[in-house]
Design a protein around this motif. Structure first.
Motif, mmCIF file in Angstrom:
data_model
loop_
_atom_site.group_PDB
_atom_site.id
_atom_site.type_symbol
_atom_site.label_atom_id
_atom_site.label_comp_id
_atom_site.label_asym_id
_atom_site.label_seq_id
_atom_site.Cartn_x
_atom_site.Cartn_y
_atom_site.Cartn_z
ATOM 1 N N ASP A 19 0.839 -1.198 0.000
ATOM 2 C CA ASP A 19 0.000 0.000 0.000
ATOM 3 C C ASP A 19 0.877 1.253 0.000
ATOM 4 O OD1 ASP A 19 -1.829 2.045 0.282
ATOM 5 O OD2 ASP A 19 -2.838 1.198 2.023
ATOM 6 N N PHE A 20 1.184 1.729 -1.179
ATOM 7 C CA PHE A 20 2.111 2.846 -1.333
ATOM 8 C C PHE A 20 1.578 4.166 -0.792
ATOM 9 C CE2 PHE A 20 5.141 1.134 -4.811
ATOM 10 C CZ PHE A 20 5.432 0.062 -3.998
ATOM 11 N N LEU A 21 0.304 4.233 -0.432
ATOM 12 C CA LEU A 21 -0.212 5.432 0.228
ATOM 13 C C LEU A 21 0.054 5.379 1.728
ATOM 14 C CD1 LEU A 21 -3.584 5.964 -1.665
ATOM 15 C CD2 LEU A 21 -1.400 7.135 -2.016
ATOM 16 N N SER A 22 -0.059 4.191 2.317
ATOM 17 C CA SER A 22 0.175 4.033 3.755
ATOM 18 C C SER A 22 1.600 3.600 4.073
ATOM 19 C CB SER A 22 -0.793 2.997 4.329
ATOM 20 O OG SER A 22 -2.112 3.444 4.184
ATOM 21 N N LEU A 23 2.256 2.959 3.132
ATOM 22 C CA LEU A 23 3.644 2.486 3.274
ATOM 23 C C LEU A 23 3.835 1.503 4.434
ATOM 24 C CD1 LEU A 23 5.749 5.657 2.438
ATOM 25 C CD2 LEU A 23 5.312 3.687 0.978
ATOM 26 N N TRP A 24 3.058 0.439 4.412
ATOM 27 C CA TRP A 24 3.316 -0.660 5.347
ATOM 28 C C TRP A 24 4.630 -1.288 4.896
ATOM 29 C CZ3 TRP A 24 0.239 -1.694 9.507
ATOM 30 C CH2 TRP A 24 -1.047 -1.145 9.508
ATOM 31 N N THR A 25 5.633 -1.253 5.735
ATOM 32 C CA THR A 25 6.965 -1.719 5.357
ATOM 33 C C THR A 25 7.356 -2.916 6.226
ATOM 34 O OG1 THR A 25 7.570 0.529 4.718
ATOM 35 C CG2 THR A 25 9.366 -1.028 5.046
ATOM 36 N N PHE A 26 7.868 -3.948 5.568
ATOM 37 C CA PHE A 26 8.222 -5.191 6.238
ATOM 38 C C PHE A 26 9.649 -5.586 5.887
ATOM 39 C CE2 PHE A 26 3.713 -5.093 5.491
ATOM 40 C CZ PHE A 26 3.145 -5.598 6.650
ATOM 41 N N PHE A 27 10.352 -6.098 6.875
ATOM 42 C CA PHE A 27 11.669 -6.678 6.659
ATOM 43 C C PHE A 27 11.467 -8.185 6.585
ATOM 44 C CE2 PHE A 27 12.410 -2.761 9.095
ATOM 45 C CZ PHE A 27 13.153 -2.076 8.149
ATOM 46 N N VAL A 28 11.922 -8.778 5.502
ATOM 47 C CA VAL A 28 11.717 -10.199 5.238
ATOM 48 C C VAL A 28 13.086 -10.869 5.236
ATOM 49 C CG1 VAL A 28 10.817 -11.877 3.584
ATOM 50 C CG2 VAL A 28 9.708 -9.629 3.811
#
Length: 173
Positions: free
Chosen positions: A97-106
């Motif tokens: 979701d590029f509007l909210s920028l949920w960012t995850f380290f995988v």
């Protein structure tokens, strides 16, 4: 072979999921597994980014290619997990979701043998509740760039009304 990943939400609280998935699955399959395990509907734009050991993003692998260039981007649907992750290259960054920028380290935790009778992908473990809104982006990893900017002197000693000392003829055009 089965890849076991830990997928960590970039937040102050510990929020992560441990996921098993076949090495020959696509990044789109992995995207679907991540969104489901964190309770998202999967309807937003997303991208994986290859990453170095310092979590600096490199190549983008989007859900679909929206650019109109002669060299199309590699997409999730056309990219196998085993093509971007290995024992030596263990990290990805996932943005949903590029509007909210949920960012995850995988991060790849281990590679194991396929277990007979087990269905994959498989959610092994879930820890932490996903907040209602994406945590604010933290760009503090760019301290080196900030230090360089602080060291620069942006002030000048020019008096814009004193054209004689600027080093050029005021009737230059």
């Amino acid at each position: 072979m089965i890849y076991r990943f830990r997928v960590i939400l970039d937040a102050k609280e510990d929020i992560f999921r441990d996921i098993e998935i076949k090495q020959e699955a696509t990044l789109e399959d992995f995207h679907n597994c991540i969104t489901q395990s964190f309770g998202f509907d999967g309807m937003e734009v997303a991208s994986f980014f290859t990453s170095d050991d310092e979590w600096r993003q490199q190549e983008e692998i989007p859900l679909f290619d929206m650019e109109e260039t002669k060299d199309p981007l590699r997409t999730m649907q056309a990219t196998l997990i085993e093509d971007v992750v290995s024992r030596d290259e263990t990290r990805l960054i996932y943005v949903y979701d590029f509007l909210s920028l949920w960012t995850f380290f995988v991060e790849l935790a281990e590679i194991v043998e396929l277990e007979d009778g087990e269905r994959y992908p498989n959610l092994l473990f879930a820890h932490g509740q996903v907040p209602a809104e994406a945590p604010p982006a933290d760009f503090s990893g760019d301290e080196d760039d900030d230090d360089d900017m602080d060291a620069m002197d942006f002030e000048d000693d020019y008096d814009m009304d004193d054209l004689e000392n600027l080093g050029f003829d005021e009737n230059w055009n």
